[in-house]
Scaffold this motif. Structure first.
Motif, PDB file in Angstrom:
ATOM      1  N   SER A   1      -0.549  -0.548   1.480  1.00  0.00           N
ATOM      2  CA  SER A   1       0.124   0.687   1.064  1.00  0.00           C
ATOM      3  C   SER A   1      -0.146   1.045  -0.393  1.00  0.00           C
ATOM      4  N   THR A   2      -0.730   0.118  -1.155  1.00  0.00           N
ATOM      5  CA  THR A   2      -1.004   0.359  -2.577  1.00  0.00           C
ATOM      6  C   THR A   2      -2.455   0.751  -2.838  1.00  0.00           C
ATOM      7  N   THR A   3      -3.274   0.804  -1.808  1.00  0.00           N
ATOM      8  CA  THR A   3      -4.725   0.929  -1.985  1.00  0.00           C
ATOM      9  C   THR A   3      -5.133   2.261  -2.611  1.00  0.00           C
TER      10      THR A   3
ATOM     11  N   ALA B   1       4.615  -4.328  -4.273  1.00  0.00           N
ATOM     12  CA  ALA B   1       3.949  -3.169  -3.663  1.00  0.00           C
ATOM     13  C   ALA B   1       4.661  -1.871  -3.995  1.00  0.00           C
ATOM     14  N   GLU B   2       5.996  -1.891  -3.982  1.00  0.00           N
ATOM     15  CA  GLU B   2       6.744  -0.671  -4.317  1.00  0.00           C
ATOM     16  C   GLU B   2       6.427  -0.216  -5.737  1.00  0.00           C
ATOM     17  N   ALA B   3       6.436  -1.163  -6.669  1.00  0.00           N
ATOM     18  CA  ALA B   3       6.140  -0.818  -8.063  1.00  0.00           C
ATOM     19  C   ALA B   3       4.709  -0.319  -8.212  1.00  0.00           C
ATOM     20  N   CYS B   4       3.786  -0.945  -7.511  1.00  0.00           N
ATOM     21  CA  CYS B   4       2.385  -0.507  -7.579  1.00  0.00           C
ATOM     22  C   CYS B   4       2.222   0.907  -7.036  1.00  0.00           C
TER      23      CYS B   4
ATOM     24  N   SER C   1      -3.291  -0.455  -7.595  1.00  0.00           N
ATOM     25  CA  SER C   1      -3.551  -1.224  -6.378  1.00  0.00           C
ATOM     26  C   SER C   1      -3.239  -2.708  -6.549  1.00  0.00           C
ATOM     27  N   LEU C   2      -2.560  -3.264  -5.573  1.00  0.00           N
ATOM     28  CA  LEU C   2      -2.391  -4.711  -5.480  1.00  0.00           C
ATOM     29  C   LEU C   2      -3.616  -5.237  -4.746  1.00  0.00           C
ATOM     30  N   ILE C   3      -4.576  -5.774  -5.494  1.00  0.00           N
ATOM     31  CA  ILE C   3      -5.857  -6.114  -4.869  1.00  0.00           C
ATOM     32  C   ILE C   3      -6.029  -7.602  -4.583  1.00  0.00           C
TER      33      ILE C   3
END
Length: 355
Positions: A39-41, A135-138, A144-146
């Motif tokens: 969801s952060t991509t 993920a919410e913060a990102c 992105s959380l990679i």
């Protein structure tokens, strides 16, 4: 030869799981968090979880001279309270905020984030809550959380305890870097409200709670908020506010993320030689959470403002001619804004509190 071998005694059969590390549980955990991570991509991300490293195809063609900005941080001893009161989601937000707010303080846009989670025994429900907070913060910051690391280390942590660290990389066009070097005599300071103590000063917070025999679950703050909600509120994310300032082309001379060292150290570190700041602490209200915590012991004024943010989580220094426009842009971005001080020639301390 061992005594067991010499005597013919059969050796016990052991697995990694017998030693306290469950690889299957680890793989299941990764599967569980994939949706949150996806969801952060951003478009620049190549692939997903599972590789040996996170891939990010950077495209900075719109910049004259792109400069990467990196930051790493943790949540500190706030984690002990978050674990006690079962708030893993807040821990995830805090880990991101402490990194990306520092990046934003140089007018940079965070691009990606990686986390390090360590625990004695993998509790999937709890650690998934941490990652969902990350993920919410990102998502809020369009970062992105990679990738990341989840380490199960039996014997290293007490039951139910975990630690988290974060690392983020951002980018800023070199001509637009904000580092305090252009701060001038006569500049004004705007303060953006905090959500509470954020992730700093929690060793003192915990000592105050202990001294006052506070009951966070049942105590109520002066505004009607439960004490536990106020004390453990996640760190506010100031990235959207800085992005709004960049989009509005407002000339900012200095940003400061008010973290450890409070108003004193985080303003002083920005100031060019020969300049000082005066901060009027009567220009904003002290949040109820600080009134509550500081009711348990006598903490000197300067100690309060050097340990806690005391209600201002981020400061903006700019020309007085830009202040009205900046204030409007920041309010439109959702911030509560106060005019908290001004810059002047130094004749004494680098930062002086009045009010």
């Amino acid at each position: 030869m061992s005594d067991a071998a010499a005597s013919g005694t059969k050796k016990p059969s052991l697995t990694y799981a017998d030693a306290g590390v469950n690889i299957d549980a680890g793989n299941a955990f990764v599967g569980r968090i994939k949706e949150a991570v996806a969801s952060t991509t951003r478009p620049e991300v190549i692939g997903g979880l599972g590789g040996f490293g996170g891939l990010f195809a950077a495209n900075f063609k719109h910049m004259q001279e792109p400069v990467l900005v990196s930051s790493t941080d943790g949540v500190g001893t706030k984690l002990l309270l978050l674990q006690k009161h079962n708030r893993p989601h807040a821990a995830g937000i805090d880990a991101v905020a402490m990194c990306v707010n520092d990046i934003a303080a140089q007018a940079a846009e965070p691009l990606f984030f990686l986390d390090y989670l360590a625990t004695g025994k993998l509790e999937g429900e709890t650690l998934a809550g941490v990652v969902e907070g990350i993920a919410e913060a990102c998502r809020i910051c369009e970062c992105s959380l990679i990738g990341g690391e989840t380490a199960e280390m039996p014997g290293m942590y007490a039951p139910g305890h975990y630690d988290i660290g974060g690392f983020s990389v951002g980018v800023v066009d070199r001509p637009r870097i904000v580092d305090g070097s252009t701060i001038r005599d006569g500049d004004v300071m705007l303060g953006l409200a905090s959500n509470g103590a954020h992730s700093n000063g929690y060793s003192l917070v915990r000592k105050l709670i202990e001294t006052g025999k506070a009951d966070l679950e049942n105590d109520v703050l002066s505004d009607g908020t439960r004490a536990v909600d106020g004390v453990l509120a996640p760190t506010r994310l100031y990235v959207p506010a800085v992005k709004a300032m960049l989009a509005a082309n407002i000339e900012v001379h200095g940003y400061s993320h008010i973290t450890g060292g409070g108003m004193f150290d985080n303003i002083e570190r920005l100031l060019p030689d020969g300049l000082a700041a005066t901060v009027d602490i009567s220009s904003w209200p002290v949040p109820p959470v600080f009134e509550y915590l500081l009711s348990f012991a006598d903490v000197a004024r300067n100690e309060r403002y050097r340990t806690f943010n005391m209600g201002i989580g981020f400061a903006v220094i700019l020309s007085s001619s830009e202040a009205d426009k900046a204030e409007a842009v920041l309010k439109q971005a959702g911030e509560t804004v106060y005019r908290i001080g001004h810059i002047h020639k130094q004749t004494g301390d680098a930062v002086t509190l009045i009010g």
